[in-house]
Design a protein around this motif. Structure first.
Motif, PDB file in Angstrom:
ATOM      1  N   PHE A 165       0.848  -1.200   0.000  1.00  0.00           N
ATOM      2  CA  PHE A 165       0.000   0.000   0.000  1.00  0.00           C
ATOM      3  C   PHE A 165       0.875   1.239   0.000  1.00  0.00           C
ATOM      4  O   PHE A 165       1.633   1.466   0.940  1.00  0.00           O
ATOM      5  CB  PHE A 165      -0.920   0.018   1.227  1.00  0.00           C
ATOM      6  CG  PHE A 165      -1.753   1.273   1.331  1.00  0.00           C
ATOM      7  CD1 PHE A 165      -2.887   1.433   0.551  1.00  0.00           C
ATOM      8  CD2 PHE A 165      -1.385   2.308   2.184  1.00  0.00           C
ATOM      9  CE1 PHE A 165      -3.646   2.598   0.627  1.00  0.00           C
ATOM     10  CE2 PHE A 165      -2.134   3.462   2.268  1.00  0.00           C
ATOM     11  CZ  PHE A 165      -3.272   3.612   1.479  1.00  0.00           C
ATOM     12  N   ASP A 166       0.789   2.007  -1.083  1.00  0.00           N
ATOM     13  CA  ASP A 166       1.507   3.278  -1.186  1.00  0.00           C
ATOM     14  C   ASP A 166       2.995   3.111  -0.860  1.00  0.00           C
ATOM     15  O   ASP A 166       3.585   3.915  -0.134  1.00  0.00           O
ATOM     16  CB  ASP A 166       0.874   4.305  -0.254  1.00  0.00           C
ATOM     17  CG  ASP A 166       1.157   5.744  -0.698  1.00  0.00           C
ATOM     18  OD1 ASP A 166       1.556   5.942  -1.856  1.00  0.00           O
ATOM     19  OD2 ASP A 166       0.980   6.661   0.127  1.00  0.00           O
ATOM     20  N   GLY A 167       3.576   2.024  -1.370  1.00  0.00           N
ATOM     21  CA  GLY A 167       4.998   1.798  -1.182  1.00  0.00           C
ATOM     22  C   GLY A 167       5.372   1.032   0.070  1.00  0.00           C
ATOM     23  O   GLY A 167       6.557   0.748   0.286  1.00  0.00           O
ATOM     24  N   GLN A 168       4.404   0.677   0.885  1.00  0.00           N
ATOM     25  CA  GLN A 168       4.678  -0.062   2.119  1.00  0.00           C
ATOM     26  C   GLN A 168       4.211  -1.508   2.008  1.00  0.00           C
ATOM     27  O   GLN A 168       3.136  -1.789   1.477  1.00  0.00           O
ATOM     28  CB  GLN A 168       3.948   0.572   3.319  1.00  0.00           C
ATOM     29  CG  GLN A 168       4.522   1.878   3.818  1.00  0.00           C
ATOM     30  CD  GLN A 168       3.801   2.331   5.079  1.00  0.00           C
ATOM     31  OE1 GLN A 168       2.580   2.500   5.081  1.00  0.00           O
ATOM     32  NE2 GLN A 168       4.549   2.512   6.155  1.00  0.00           N
ATOM     33  N   LYS A 176       2.281  -1.221  15.815  1.00  0.00           N
ATOM     34  CA  LYS A 176       2.320   0.232  15.938  1.00  0.00           C
ATOM     35  C   LYS A 176       2.374   0.899  14.574  1.00  0.00           C
ATOM     36  O   LYS A 176       1.686   1.897  14.322  1.00  0.00           O
ATOM     37  CB  LYS A 176       3.527   0.641  16.778  1.00  0.00           C
ATOM     38  CG  LYS A 176       3.595   2.134  17.083  1.00  0.00           C
ATOM     39  CD  LYS A 176       4.763   2.450  18.004  1.00  0.00           C
ATOM     40  CE  LYS A 176       4.802   3.948  18.329  1.00  0.00           C
ATOM     41  NZ  LYS A 176       5.947   4.262  19.237  1.00  0.00           N
ATOM     42  N   GLU A 177       3.180   0.348  13.676  1.00  0.00           N
ATOM     43  CA  GLU A 177       3.286   0.905  12.326  1.00  0.00           C
ATOM     44  C   GLU A 177       1.972   0.748  11.566  1.00  0.00           C
ATOM     45  O   GLU A 177       1.560   1.632  10.809  1.00  0.00           O
ATOM     46  CB  GLU A 177       4.418   0.213  11.569  1.00  0.00           C
ATOM     47  CG  GLU A 177       5.805   0.544  12.083  1.00  0.00           C
ATOM     48  CD  GLU A 177       6.878  -0.353  11.492  1.00  0.00           C
ATOM     49  OE1 GLU A 177       8.053   0.064  11.480  1.00  0.00           O
ATOM     50  OE2 GLU A 177       6.552  -1.481  11.054  1.00  0.00           O
ATOM     51  N   LEU A 178       1.307  -0.392  11.770  1.00  0.00           N
ATOM     52  CA  LEU A 178       0.032  -0.626  11.109  1.00  0.00           C
ATOM     53  C   LEU A 178      -1.021   0.358  11.591  1.00  0.00           C
ATOM     54  O   LEU A 178      -1.851   0.833  10.803  1.00  0.00           O
ATOM     55  CB  LEU A 178      -0.433  -2.057  11.365  1.00  0.00           C
ATOM     56  CG  LEU A 178      -1.763  -2.470  10.730  1.00  0.00           C
ATOM     57  CD1 LEU A 178      -1.693  -2.353   9.213  1.00  0.00           C
ATOM     58  CD2 LEU A 178      -2.137  -3.896  11.143  1.00  0.00           C
ATOM     59  N   LEU A 179      -0.991   0.690  12.879  1.00  0.00           N
ATOM     60  CA  LEU A 179      -1.950   1.645  13.427  1.00  0.00           C
ATOM     61  C   LEU A 179      -1.816   2.999  12.745  1.00  0.00           C
ATOM     62  O   LEU A 179      -2.816   3.657  12.441  1.00  0.00           O
ATOM     63  CB  LEU A 179      -1.729   1.792  14.938  1.00  0.00           C
ATOM     64  CG  LEU A 179      -2.743   2.646  15.696  1.00  0.00           C
ATOM     65  CD1 LEU A 179      -4.139   2.039  15.591  1.00  0.00           C
ATOM     66  CD2 LEU A 179      -2.328   2.806  17.157  1.00  0.00           C
ATOM     67  N   VAL A 180      -0.588   3.422  12.474  1.00  0.00           N
ATOM     68  CA  VAL A 180      -0.346   4.689  11.782  1.00  0.00           C
ATOM     69  C   VAL A 180      -0.797   4.594  10.323  1.00  0.00           C
ATOM     70  O   VAL A 180      -1.481   5.474   9.804  1.00  0.00           O
ATOM     71  CB  VAL A 180       1.141   5.074  11.858  1.00  0.00           C
ATOM     72  CG1 VAL A 180       1.412   6.327  11.018  1.00  0.00           C
ATOM     73  CG2 VAL A 180       1.558   5.313  13.309  1.00  0.00           C
ATOM     74  N   ALA A 181      -0.428   3.488   9.670  1.00  0.00           N
ATOM     75  CA  ALA A 181      -0.774   3.313   8.259  1.00  0.00           C
ATOM     76  C   ALA A 181      -2.282   3.220   8.056  1.00  0.00           C
ATOM     77  O   ALA A 181      -2.810   3.676   7.036  1.00  0.00           O
ATOM     78  CB  ALA A 181      -0.102   2.060   7.713  1.00  0.00           C
ATOM     79  N   ARG A 182      -2.983   2.649   9.042  1.00  0.00           N
ATOM     80  CA  ARG A 182      -4.420   2.416   8.899  1.00  0.00           C
ATOM     81  C   ARG A 182      -5.221   3.708   8.763  1.00  0.00           C
ATOM     82  O   ARG A 182      -6.365   3.682   8.302  1.00  0.00           O
ATOM     83  CB  ARG A 182      -4.926   1.592  10.088  1.00  0.00           C
ATOM     84  CG  ARG A 182      -6.210   0.846   9.802  1.00  0.00           C
ATOM     85  CD  ARG A 182      -6.649   0.029  10.995  1.00  0.00           C
ATOM     86  NE  ARG A 182      -5.809  -1.113  11.268  1.00  0.00           N
ATOM     87  CZ  ARG A 182      -5.822  -2.239  10.555  1.00  0.00           C
ATOM     88  NH1 ARG A 182      -6.628  -2.354   9.533  1.00  0.00           N
ATOM     89  NH2 ARG A 182      -5.033  -3.237  10.872  1.00  0.00           N
TER      90      ARG A 182
END
Length: 282
Positions: free
Chosen positions: A75-78, A86-92
């Motif tokens: 998703f968008d380069g990730q 924690k990273e998923l929470l930000v990306a979500r």
């Protein structure tokens, strides 16, 4: 070279469920069988197929609301599957799902404004306190609900609840919205208003994945259509080709025939009488 317009891509997506039938032995049911999918920035992509074909499973798996057995999601380069909690929470914040049963996501004792304020504070923690309420009002205006701001969510109609859900999602500044049966259970007038609202809210950078049985909805709103059967995407076609009856796969042709779709005046919609039914694979 990868297309820079691709917002989300999935490759080799596979998911199985353990089936427990009445009096029958347990068996693995394949919900996603090696699915490849691309979603482009600014497009409305429709996903159609009968109940149990894997549509909702695919939508949830792409957003990591359901784990996959195998495959990759970017998703968008990730690489979404490589993100920590924690990273998923930000990306979500940048991809959200509008569920078929919106009532389950609204607190029955809160007003529309209270729900909006809660969402903005959660997803926009850096926003100055003085800007929270004005933003809530602005978002409610975008979905034509500002007059309902002080109304309890329990008293809202089905269409209004879905608009509250959209307003809360817009607070996250999403790049992708996955809408699961966004017009199921709505009468004709509210359904048409919901379709027009989804079209109005779309931007050049924001994309929709619309999961639906409703070919009338698909014909009015989508740029591109994917057809699912038994956990696989069996056909991809433009809305223009769909409307002209240009599907090549026999299953897609059966869906079109069952829908009784009037291609000159696309207002009649059902693929089947099961519109609004939940996916088997959830």
């Amino acid at each position: 070279m990868p297309d820079k317009r691709i917002l989300m891509s999935g490759r080799g997506l596979r998911r199985t469920f353990r089936s427990r039938g009445f009096g029958r032995p347990e068996a693995d049911v394949v919900a996603l069988d090696g699915v490849d999918i691309d979603i482009y920035r600014g497009e409305i992509l429709a996903l159609i197929g009968e109940s149990g074909s894997g549509k909702t499973t695919l939508g949830k798996a792409l957003l990591r609301l359901m784990e996959l057995d195998s495959g990759t999601v970017n998703f968008d380069g990730q690489d979404l599957l490589a993100l920590t909690a924690k990273e998923l929470l930000v990306a979500r914040r940048h991809f959200q799902m509008v569920f078929q049963n919106q009532s389950a996501n609204l607190h029955p004792s809160m007003t529309v404004m209270q729900m909006m304020l809660e969402s903005i504070k959660l997803h926009r923690p850096d926003l100055a306190p003085a800007k929270v309420e004005p933003l809530a009002i602005q978002l409610l205006e975008r979905v034509s609900l500002v007059g309902k701001a002080n109304q309890n969510t329990l008293s809202l109609s089905g269409g209004e609840k879905r608009r509250v859900g959209l307003a809360r999602i817009l607070a996250t500044q999403p790049k992708l919205i996955v809408a699961d049966e966004p017009t199921s259970g709505l009468d004709a007038a509210i359904k048409l208003g919901t379709i027009e609202l989804l079209k109005k809210l779309k931007s050049e950078e924001m994309a929709y994945l619309v999961i639906s049985h409703d070919l009338g909805l698909v014909q009015r709103i989508a740029d591109r259509v994917l057809v699912m059967l038994n956990g696989q995407i069996i056909e991809e076609l433009s809305t223009a080709v769909l409307s002209a009856g240009g599907a090549t796969h026999p299953y897609t042709q059966q869906l079109l025939a069952a829908s009784n779709l009037d291609r000159m005046a696309p207002r009649r919609s059902r693929v089947s009488s099961e519109t609004g039914a939940s996916e088997v694979h959830q």
